[in-house]
Design a protein around this motif. Structure first.
Motif, PDB file in Angstrom:
ATOM      1  N   GLU A 264       1.982   2.386  -1.504  1.00 41.83           N
ATOM      2  CA  GLU A 264       1.651   4.295  -0.816  1.00 41.83           C
ATOM      3  C   GLU A 264       3.295   4.231   0.493  1.00 41.83           C
ATOM      4  N   LEU A 265       2.980   3.480   0.971  1.00 40.12           N
ATOM      5  CA  LEU A 265       3.720   3.278   2.668  1.00 40.12           C
ATOM      6  C   LEU A 265       5.284   3.453   2.326  1.00 40.12           C
ATOM      7  N   ALA A 266       5.531   2.711   1.446  1.00 38.20           N
ATOM      8  CA  ALA A 266       7.048   2.554   0.769  1.00 38.20           C
ATOM      9  C   ALA A 266       7.594   3.405   0.418  1.00 38.20           C
ATOM     10  N   GLY A 267       6.407   4.749  -0.247  1.00 41.60           N
ATOM     11  CA  GLY A 267       7.261   6.011  -0.636  1.00 41.60           C
ATOM     12  C   GLY A 267       7.151   7.036  -0.001  1.00 41.60           C
ATOM     13  N   LEU A 268       6.214   6.815   1.044  1.00 38.29           N
ATOM     14  CA  LEU A 268       6.447   7.344   2.650  1.00 38.29           C
ATOM     15  C   LEU A 268       7.694   7.252   2.886  1.00 38.29           C
ATOM     16  N   LEU A 269       7.714   6.207   3.272  1.00 35.57           N
ATOM     17  CA  LEU A 269       9.161   5.756   3.760  1.00 35.57           C
ATOM     18  C   LEU A 269      10.347   6.004   3.735  1.00 35.57           C
ATOM     19  N   GLU A 270      10.591   6.189   1.814  1.00 34.25           N
ATOM     20  CA  GLU A 270      11.405   6.822   1.160  1.00 34.25           C
ATOM     21  C   GLU A 270      11.744   8.185   1.686  1.00 34.25           C
ATOM     22  N   ALA A 271      10.389   8.927   1.643  1.00 34.12           N
ATOM     23  CA  ALA A 271      10.561  10.574   1.448  1.00 34.12           C
ATOM     24  C   ALA A 271      10.593  10.915   2.430  1.00 34.12           C
ATOM     25  N   CYS A 272      11.249  10.228   3.621  1.00 33.12           N
ATOM     26  CA  CYS A 272      11.618  11.147   5.174  1.00 33.12           C
ATOM     27  C   CYS A 272      12.901  10.193   4.832  1.00 33.12           C
ATOM     28  N   GLY A 273      13.615   9.956   4.298  1.00 38.12           N
ATOM     29  CA  GLY A 273      14.817   9.284   4.215  1.00 38.12           C
ATOM     30  C   GLY A 273      15.035   7.336   4.647  1.00 38.12           C
ATOM     31  N   VAL A 274      13.762   7.187   5.225  1.00 36.16           N
ATOM     32  CA  VAL A 274      14.294   5.634   6.086  1.00 36.16           C
ATOM     33  C   VAL A 274      14.403   4.575   4.622  1.00 36.16           C
ATOM     34  N   LYS A 275      14.773   4.111   4.516  1.00 32.47           N
ATOM     35  CA  LYS A 275      14.874   2.471   3.866  1.00 32.47           C
ATOM     36  C   LYS A 275      14.071   1.593   3.792  1.00 32.47           C
ATOM     37  N   PRO A 276      12.835   1.372   3.106  1.00 31.76           N
ATOM     38  CA  PRO A 276      11.915   0.623   3.658  1.00 31.76           C
ATOM     39  C   PRO A 276      12.097  -1.177   4.488  1.00 31.76           C
ATOM     40  N   GLU A 277      13.182  -1.304   3.758  1.00 31.86           N
ATOM     41  CA  GLU A 277      13.404  -2.788   4.185  1.00 31.86           C
ATOM     42  C   GLU A 277      14.275  -2.511   5.574  1.00 31.86           C
ATOM     43  N   ARG A 278      14.900  -1.306   6.225  1.00 38.52           N
ATOM     44  CA  ARG A 278      15.367  -1.259   7.677  1.00 38.52           C
ATOM     45  C   ARG A 278      14.418  -2.184   8.466  1.00 38.52           C
ATOM     46  N   ARG A 279      14.937  -2.551   9.412  1.00 36.64           N
ATOM     47  CA  ARG A 279      14.582  -2.849  10.313  1.00 36.64           C
ATOM     48  C   ARG A 279      13.988  -1.750  11.426  1.00 36.64           C
ATOM     49  N   GLY A 280      13.034  -2.135  12.363  1.00 37.69           N
ATOM     50  CA  GLY A 280      12.924  -1.076  13.420  1.00 37.69           C
ATOM     51  C   GLY A 280      13.604  -1.011  14.447  1.00 37.69           C
ATOM     52  N   GLU A 281      14.751  -1.903  14.625  1.00 38.04           N
ATOM     53  CA  GLU A 281      15.648  -2.112  15.733  1.00 38.04           C
ATOM     54  C   GLU A 281      16.999  -0.873  15.422  1.00 38.04           C
ATOM     55  N   GLU A 293       4.805  11.308  11.756  1.00 37.78           N
ATOM     56  CA  GLU A 293       4.217  12.486  12.033  1.00 37.78           C
ATOM     57  C   GLU A 293       3.709  12.558  10.236  1.00 37.78           C
ATOM     58  N   ALA A 294       4.543  12.400   9.602  1.00 36.94           N
ATOM     59  CA  ALA A 294       4.127  11.960   8.511  1.00 36.94           C
ATOM     60  C   ALA A 294       3.508  10.922   8.048  1.00 36.94           C
ATOM     61  N   LEU A 295       3.072   9.624   8.679  1.00 33.74           N
ATOM     62  CA  LEU A 295       1.330   9.160   8.462  1.00 33.74           C
ATOM     63  C   LEU A 295       0.832   9.734   8.816  1.00 33.74           C
ATOM     64  N   ALA A 296       0.574  10.500   9.287  1.00 31.36           N
ATOM     65  CA  ALA A 296      -0.659  11.089  10.257  1.00 31.36           C
ATOM     66  C   ALA A 296      -0.528  12.302   9.205  1.00 31.36           C
TER      67      ALA A 296
END
Ligand code: SAM
Length: 302
Positions: A264-281, A293-296
């Motif tokens: 579910e998290l992978a889908g949410l990241l994609e929906a936010c325009g953030v590729k799940p394989e990116r790093r925090g930095e 906001e989206a996670l909440a």
């Protein structure tokens, strides 16, 4: 360049010279405590740069953390209308009282800045000041807790001009995409606009530290650059994203939301325009804000 009583060549009053510093130390039998980060400034040009960056005047107040034997305090006293200096080492209090006796608008407070009621100090020492800045050559062993305390307590301060370890200044000012960018960069940039004023070699101090230093100015923002409904939650997501720097954002955040919701998290990241394989930095403050906001909203975090 700010003009000050000492002038370009200095006077017998300037503490920040090797001779005067050594004289004061000898006279009082003072010995340096490495554990308190005691490296005193002996370079007048660096003091000029710090004081210039703070843009003080007689209507403004300055809080110094760790005045040592008063090298910077003396310069702040010449520029600002009110100065308060918090020093932890009781051996320095009589020295400060002596060297700062010509400046009745300076008050020295004995204590640990991290245990000091700063809101009370503000009310007692800076009433009537048009602006208040924190100006300091910080003890390096507690730089981050001090800066974070100043920012998180939401004190009425306008800027922070501090000497810190060069690497720490670089982390505070780092942009996304590099190894220096992390939780400290995001926390500082959420509250302030950072700019590095100058790099300072170790020879500017007695005793010389083992690291290079830098003066950084943090200009407080009127409002954060991103909108979040809950700051604590935003910072929880940021911290989680950097738990293990080499891991992907997806893996780090899975530890926060629970492994069972990883898909579910992978889908949410994609929906936010953030590729799940990116790093925090690699994420900007805006991307972190959107994500928290989206996670909440998805009920994945409190
Ligand atoms: N301002 C002086 C100068 O520039 O020469 C001294 C700076 S020296 C790097 C750091 C100073 O912070 C020392 O005087 C040290 O005793 C003081 N200090 C260390 N920890 C402190 C704390 N938790 N609260 C207040 N002062 C502290």
């Amino acid at each position: 360049m700010t003009k000050h009583a000492g002038g370009a060549g200095g006077t017998a009053m300037d503490i920040a010279t090797p001779t005067r510093t050594k004289d004061i130390i000898r006279k009082h039998g003072f010995t340096f405590k490495k554990s308190l980060g005691q490296n005193f400034l002996i370079d007048k040009n660096i003091l000029d740069k710090i004081v210039d960056a703070a843009a003080l005047n007689k209507d403004k107040g300055a809080l110094e953390i760790g005045p040592g034997i008063g090298a910077l305090t003396e310069r702040l006293a010449q520029e600002a209308g009110k100065v308060a200096a918090v020093e932890i080492d009781n051996r320095l209090i009589p020295i400060l009282e002596e060297v700062l006796s010509p400046y009745p608008h300076v008050s020295v407070v004995h204590g640990d800045v991290l245990k000091t009621d700063l809101a009370k100090l503000w009310a007692e020492r800076f009433a009537g000041c048009s602006e208040v800045s924190v100006v300091a050559n910080l003890p390096y062993y507690v730089t981050t807790p001090i800066v974070m305390t100043l920012l998180e307590q939401k004190l009425p301060l306008d800027r922070i001009v501090v000497m810190v370890q060069k690497e720490v200044a670089e982390r505070m000012a780092a942009k996304p995409g590099g190894k220096d960018y992390g939780t400290l960069s995001i926390a500082v940039q959420y509250y302030c606009v950072p700019d590095i004023v100058c790099v300072v070699p170790s020879g500017a101090f007695i005793p010389a530290p083992n690291v290079d230093s830098a003066v950084i100015r943090l200009t407080k923002r009127e409002a954060p650059p991103v909108e979040v409904s809950d700051e604590a939650r935003f910072f929880r997501v940021v911290h989680a994203a950097f738990t293990q720097r080499r891991k992907t954002l997806h893996n780090n955040l899975a530890a926060l939301v629970g492994k069972e919701r990883k898909g579910e998290l992978a889908g949410l990241l994609e929906a936010c325009g953030v590729k799940p394989e990116r790093r925090g930095e690699t994420l900007s403050l805006q991307e972190f804000a959107t994500l928290s906001e989206a996670l909440a909203t998805a009920g994945m975090i409190e």
